[in-house]
Design a protein around this motif. Structure first.
Motif, short mmCIF file in Angstrom:
data_model
loop_
_atom_site.label_atom_id
_atom_site.label_comp_id
_atom_site.label_asym_id
_atom_site.label_seq_id
_atom_site.Cartn_x
_atom_site.Cartn_y
_atom_site.Cartn_z
N GLN A 345 0.83 -1.20 0.00
CA GLN A 345 0.00 0.00 0.00
C GLN A 345 0.87 1.25 0.00
O GLN A 345 2.01 1.24 0.48
N GLU A 346 0.31 2.32 -0.51
CA GLU A 346 1.00 3.61 -0.47
C GLU A 346 1.14 4.07 0.98
O GLU A 346 0.21 3.93 1.78
N GLU A 347 2.33 4.57 1.29
CA GLU A 347 2.56 5.16 2.61
C GLU A 347 2.61 6.68 2.44
O GLU A 347 3.38 7.19 1.63
N ALA A 348 1.77 7.36 3.18
CA ALA A 348 1.66 8.81 3.01
C ALA A 348 1.40 9.46 4.36
O ALA A 348 1.09 8.79 5.36
N GLU A 349 1.56 10.77 4.39
CA GLU A 349 1.27 11.53 5.59
C GLU A 349 0.56 12.82 5.20
O GLU A 349 0.73 13.33 4.10
N LEU A 359 5.10 9.13 0.99
CA LEU A 359 6.40 8.68 1.49
C LEU A 359 6.92 7.50 0.70
O LEU A 359 8.10 7.40 0.41
N LYS A 360 6.00 6.60 0.33
CA LYS A 360 6.38 5.42 -0.45
C LYS A 360 5.21 5.04 -1.34
O LYS A 360 4.12 4.78 -0.84
N PRO A 361 5.38 5.06 -2.66
CA PRO A 361 4.25 4.76 -3.55
C PRO A 361 3.85 3.29 -3.45
O PRO A 361 4.63 2.43 -3.03
N SER A 362 2.63 3.01 -3.86
CA SER A 362 2.17 1.62 -3.87
C SER A 362 2.91 0.85 -4.95
O SER A 362 3.37 1.41 -5.94
N GLN A 363 3.02 -0.45 -4.74
CA GLN A 363 3.72 -1.31 -5.70
C GLN A 363 2.72 -2.22 -6.39
O GLN A 363 2.04 -3.02 -5.74
N LEU A 364 2.63 -2.09 -7.70
CA LEU A 364 1.72 -2.92 -8.48
C LEU A 364 2.46 -4.13 -9.02
O LEU A 364 3.67 -4.09 -9.28
N SER A 365 1.74 -5.22 -9.20
CA SER A 365 2.30 -6.44 -9.80
C SER A 365 1.31 -6.98 -10.82
O SER A 365 0.10 -6.99 -10.58
N VAL A 366 1.82 -7.40 -11.95
CA VAL A 366 0.94 -7.92 -13.00
C VAL A 366 0.31 -9.24 -12.53
O VAL A 366 0.96 -10.10 -11.96
N ALA A 367 -1.01 -9.35 -12.74
CA ALA A 367 -1.75 -10.52 -12.28
C ALA A 367 -2.38 -11.31 -13.43
O ALA A 367 -2.58 -12.52 -13.33
N ARG A 368 -2.68 -10.62 -14.53
CA ARG A 368 -3.33 -11.30 -15.66
C ARG A 368 -2.94 -10.59 -16.94
O ARG A 368 -2.93 -9.36 -16.99
N ILE A 369 -2.62 -11.35 -17.96
CA ILE A 369 -2.31 -10.81 -19.29
C ILE A 369 -3.13 -11.57 -20.32
O ILE A 369 -3.13 -12.81 -20.35
N THR A 370 -3.83 -10.81 -21.15
CA THR A 370 -4.67 -11.40 -22.21
C THR A 370 -4.26 -10.83 -23.55
O THR A 370 -4.09 -9.61 -23.69
N VAL A 371 -4.10 -11.70 -24.53
CA VAL A 371 -3.79 -11.29 -25.91
C VAL A 371 -4.81 -11.94 -26.82
O VAL A 371 -5.03 -13.17 -26.75
N VAL A 372 -5.44 -11.13 -27.69
CA VAL A 372 -6.49 -11.65 -28.58
C VAL A 372 -6.03 -11.57 -30.04
O VAL A 372 -5.17 -10.76 -30.39
N ARG A 373 -6.62 -12.43 -30.86
CA ARG A 373 -6.31 -12.46 -32.29
C ARG A 373 -6.72 -11.15 -32.95
O ARG A 373 -7.75 -10.58 -32.60
N GLY A 374 -5.91 -10.74 -33.93
CA GLY A 374 -6.20 -9.50 -34.63
C GLY A 374 -6.74 -9.69 -36.03
O GLY A 374 -6.99 -8.70 -36.73
N LYS A 375 -6.93 -10.94 -36.46
CA LYS A 375 -7.48 -11.18 -37.80
C LYS A 375 -8.06 -12.58 -37.86
O LYS A 375 -7.93 -13.38 -36.93
N GLY A 376 -8.68 -12.88 -38.99
CA GLY A 376 -9.23 -14.22 -39.21
C GLY A 376 -10.64 -14.37 -38.68
O GLY A 376 -11.21 -13.45 -38.08
#
Length: 539
Positions: A345-349, A359-376
């Protein structure tokens, strides 16, 4: 010293190995010979330096041991007043006891080959006794890594004085130096010019060039731990590929900011705000001793093979893998979207004047990645829909925005297609190398959190396409309603839906561009958005 909070992968390589400390003689007193064979890793072959440590008891009994380390720590005379200076013929340490000025080369000799009094086991006395220990280098490494170890203001003052005594501040830390191992495991260091030819490289003598400097930035007024920066010397091969010019250039790396700097700036340390942490010297032309050819090419197997972890709960598949006939080629489109969770979590005052300070920004982590077809005929159908397993504690799943729920990333209870971040990286890297153009919304931020760099020519970002200069950026939800009459993100976000929508919007943009109607359409978009306060009207 607060330099463990590194953002540089190359720095972490140097910080984790145990540094080369004095090795006291053990109960056996026998020589322990460490070998360097074909089984050694590339890191060991590059950074590994074999050091011999001889401990001699007052009774005359001697014990010899050898070890291989990856990092030397500089040692300062004021921290070791009882340590005598080595008296090696040809050493640059000669005359220092008479008040001579200590050069960087003599400091290096003192740190590596110094004698010191240790408490060690004596086989002859059958007890722990005071012994004199002498360290020496058996063979020079290809890459010499130095921990500057400035842990006190006295250490900083030592550097500050040495820099001030030089004609220019940059001449205290040499850009190039010749290191020679003499008889009796002695060592001598002398500064040489970058263009000066040194002796042929061998185990006993070589010219080393400064190739990387890591410094810790923190001014007195700054709160928090500060941050690391790196000065890196990039050789001709990169510039030939990029600029068709065989030049060598120093660059400053500060988080995601990279800028060229002058050679004279590479080894200058204004110690009031920049403290040296790591120095790396490499043998001149050392790369000729290593085969840098890429022998393992990424193949389509990374997309076709099943890489998911076993699922305790089975659920219907959310994607259809590509077939051999569908493998992408250069320039083909693929819609992409990612979802994230918060690890810290972000630490702030809140200050007395009511202002909010992070004081310290929140840290995000990738949880899901989706790639879809672009043709056909299956355009818009996902061929990658991976949830990334994590062993770290998730403090906020951001379910309202990510669609990720507790348990989705836990291998012991998830019903999702759970895999590793490495497996996802390989899939994205394969698509990248094939020249696929990624279409999405807000991809700059997504790729930054994912920690992958995609060339601009392979990125189509709809947040940039549907944007007027000096105006706000428009959400994917509003664009989908305005241009396609779609209502998306009614509940939690779905990365597959968002990737399909971005692909659809890009098709719409291409239609507008073909009719030369982009600018007119964008003004209508902003007029509508302002009148609706950028909210999709209820159905």
């Amino acid at each position: 010293m607060v330099w463990e909070h590194s953002v540089f992968g190359v720095v972490s390589l140097l910080l984790f190995p145990q540094e080369m400390q004095p090795i006291p003689a053990g109960p056996t007193g026998q020589t322990s010979q460490s070998s360097s064979g074909e089984g050694d890793s590339v890191v060991q072959r590059l950074f590994g330096c074999e050091v011999e440590s001889v401990s001699e008891c007052q009774c005359g009994w001697r014990a010899t041991r050898r070890s291989t380390g990856l990092l030397f720590s500089l040692s300062y005379p004021h921290n070791n007043p009882a340590t005598p200076l080595p008296d090696t013929p040809g050493s640059s340490l000669a005359g220092l006891e008479g008040g001579g000025a200590m050069t960087f080369g003599s400091l290096l000799e003192y740190s590596i080959c110094r004698q010191q009094r240790v408490h060690a086991w004596c086989e002859q006395c059958n007890n722990y006794k005071s012994a004199m220990q002498q360290k020496s280098v058996c063979a020079l490494p290809y890459v010499l890594s130095l921990n500057c170890q400035l842990e006190s203001e006295t250490d900083r003052e030592f550097w500050r004085t040495r820099q001030a005594s030089c004609p220019t501040p940059s001449s205290w830390v040499p850009l190039s130096m010749e290191i020679s191992l003499g008889e009796g495991r002695g060592m001598s260091v002398r500064e040489v010019g970058e263009s000066e030819e040194g002796p042929p490289c061998s185990e006993g003598s070589a010219v080393f060039d400064l190739v990387m400097v890591v410094g810790h930035v923190k001014e007195g007024w700054m709160e928090g731990p500060g941050n690391l920066v790196a000065h890196i010397r990039v050789g001709p091969s990169y510039h030939i590929r990029k600029e068709d010019t065989p030049k060598t250039q120093w660059y400053l790396f500060n988080d995601f900011a990279i800028k060229p700097i002058k050679t004279d700036e590479a080894a200058v340390f204004p110690l009031d705000w920049l403290t040296p942490c790591i120095l790396m010297y490499a043998q001149r032309n050392y790369a000729s001793n290593f085969d840098s050819a890429i022998t393992q090419q990424l193949g389509p197997a990374v997309l076709l093979a099943e890489t998911h972890q076993p699922r305790p709960i089975q659920s219907p598949a959310t994607f259809t893998p590509l077939t051999l006939h569908e493998l992408p080629s250069k320039g083909e489109l693929a819609g992409i979207d990612a979802e994230f969770v918060t690890l810290n979590q972000e630490e702030a005052e809140v200050k007395s004047d009511g202002t909010h300070k992070t004081l310290k920004p929140s840290q995000l982590s990738v949880a899901r990645i989706t790639v879809v077809r672009g043709k056909g005929r299956m355009e818009g159908t996902p061929f990658i829909d991976d949830y990334i397993a994590t062993s770290e504690q998730v403090v906020d799943y951001l379910t309202e925005f990510s669609g990720i729920k507790p348990g989705d990333l836990d291998a012991s209870m998830s019903s999702k297609h759970l895999t590793t971040l490495k497996a996802v990286y390989l899939k994205l890297l394969y698509l990248l190398e094939k020249g696929v153009r990624f279409v999405g919304h807000g991809l700059k931020k997504d790729f930054r959190v994912i920690n992958i760099m995609i060339p601009p020519e392979q990125v189509v970002d709809t947040v940039e396409l549907f944007h007027l200069p000096k105006q706000r950026f428009v959400s994917l939800k509003f664009l989908a309603w305005f241009y396609a009459g779609l209502r998306i993100q009614e509940g939690a976000h779905d990365s597959a839906e968002d990737a399909r929508t971005a692909l659809l919007l890009y098709r719409k943009y291409c239609e507008l561009e073909a009719r030369n109607a982009v600018n007119t359409s964008l003004h209508k978009l902003y007029e509508s958005g302002r009148s609706l306060r950028w909210q999709v009207p209820p159905s």
